[in-house]
Design an enzyme around this catalytic site. Structure first.
Site, short mmCIF file in Angstrom:
data_model
loop_
_atom_site.label_atom_id
_atom_site.label_comp_id
_atom_site.label_asym_id
_atom_site.label_seq_id
_atom_site.Cartn_x
_atom_site.Cartn_y
_atom_site.Cartn_z
N HIS A 1 -3.88 -4.50 0.68
CA HIS A 1 -3.61 -5.05 2.01
C HIS A 1 -4.03 -6.52 2.08
CE1 HIS A 1 -2.59 -1.29 4.17
NE2 HIS A 1 -3.48 -0.72 3.36
N GLU B 1 -2.93 -8.62 3.96
CA GLU B 1 -2.84 -9.07 5.35
C GLU B 1 -4.12 -8.78 6.14
OE1 GLU B 1 -1.82 -4.71 5.79
OE2 GLU B 1 -1.56 -6.27 4.28
N CYS C 1 0.81 -1.21 0.00
CA CYS C 1 0.00 0.00 0.00
C CYS C 1 0.86 1.28 0.00
CB CYS C 1 -1.00 -0.03 1.14
SG CYS C 1 -2.40 1.11 0.87
#
Length: 290
Positions: free
Chosen positions: A220, A222, A132
């Site tokens: 993202h 994650e 990001c």
């Protein structure tokens, strides 16, 4: 496999995540955590790195020049600053996103350290991964791909229109990625050699620069199931015109449709590291381990 935490907030809860295998190799990763909720971000990345077929030893760091506004004392006590890692070598580097993509780069308090990190990683890290804002900032600083600030936030879960066959996309029949950003990497300006996954409207999702052994993702992977929802509720509390994240809520509840992508992508990235440190091709390693 297992993740061994050298430091960080999560280490206070558990030191080893997973099952440590003595006969398996161990790779070292430096994770520069620029997200404000560092404990949550640690858990998210540790969960994904635990999917790797090797042991992973993680060191968490922050820029020394960053003005901490969240849990400053705790973070200072349990994190290294970048000044403490310049003399070290690591197999992998991960630099997280940061909620500063509406601020000019030169006004970010750790901008000088970030630029030094970019140069340092060329000689001290085998493989680097930027997420990001870190991708946005790297593109701006190194000029190897175009970046553009945008007014309206890209928020939701998206599929790129174009996905190249790559060591990074091996095993990904469907690629989905949460996005939460005020920038884009325009597809028309991306050199062909860097393209892994991109979209005509949303720009790049994944870029790969072999010249500097670096992978860049615009979103993202994650994120937990509820992270986009938490951001949306926070933003809408201050602005009732905030739009819901796209392709995310189902019957009013958040749906995680990207976890398979995240798990496989991180396996592939980790296997790139193992392949380079063991002098074998990543594709052969992937075939052997699956």
């Amino acid at each position: 496999m297992s993740v061994i935490l050298e430091n960080g907030l999560l280490k206070q809860q558990r030191t080893i995540i997973g099952s440590y295998k003595l006969l398996q190799p161990t790779i070292t990763i430096l994770l520069v955590n620029l997200m404000p909720n560092r404990l949550q971000t640690e858990k998210q990345f540790v969960r994904l790195l635990n999917c790797l077929p090797v042991n992973v030893r993680i060191t968490f760091a922050i820029p020394a020049t960053h003005n901490l506004r969240h849990n400053a004392v705790e973070v200072t006590n349990h994190y290294l600053t970048l000044g403490g890692v310049w003399h070290q070598q690591y197999d992998g580097l991960i630099v997280t996103g940061a909620p500063v993509d509406q601020i000019k780069f030169e006004q970010v308090d750790y901008w000088q350290e970030f630029q030094h990190l970019l140069e340092w990683r060329k000689t001290h890290v085998t493989e680097s991964l930027f997420a990001c804002w870190a991708t946005y900032a790297a593109g701006y600083a190194e000029r190897n791909f175009p970046v553009k600030a945008i007014k309206n936030k890209v928020s939701g879960v998206y599929r790129p229109g174009h996905v190249a066959q790559s060591e990074l996309t091996w095993g990904l029949d469907v690629l989905k990625m949460p996005q939460s950003r005020y920038f884009t990497i325009p597809s028309l300006g991306i050199p062909r050699r860097l393209r892994v996954a991109d979209d005509d409207e949303l720009g790049a999702f994944i870029l790969r620069d072999e010249g500097v052994n670096s992978t860049y993702i615009s979103g993202h992977l994650e994120y937990d199931t509820t992270t986009l929802a938490d951001e949306y509720y926070r933003d809408s509390a201050g602005d009732n015109q905030t739009l819901e994240p796209e392709n995310y809520f189902v019957n009013g509840r958040p749906r995680n449709s990207w976890q398979d992508t995240a798990n496989q992508f991180f396996k592939n990235w980790g296997q790139l590291i193992v392949a380079k440190t063991n002098k074998i091709t990543a594709i052969n390693l992937i075939s052997a381990l699956n």
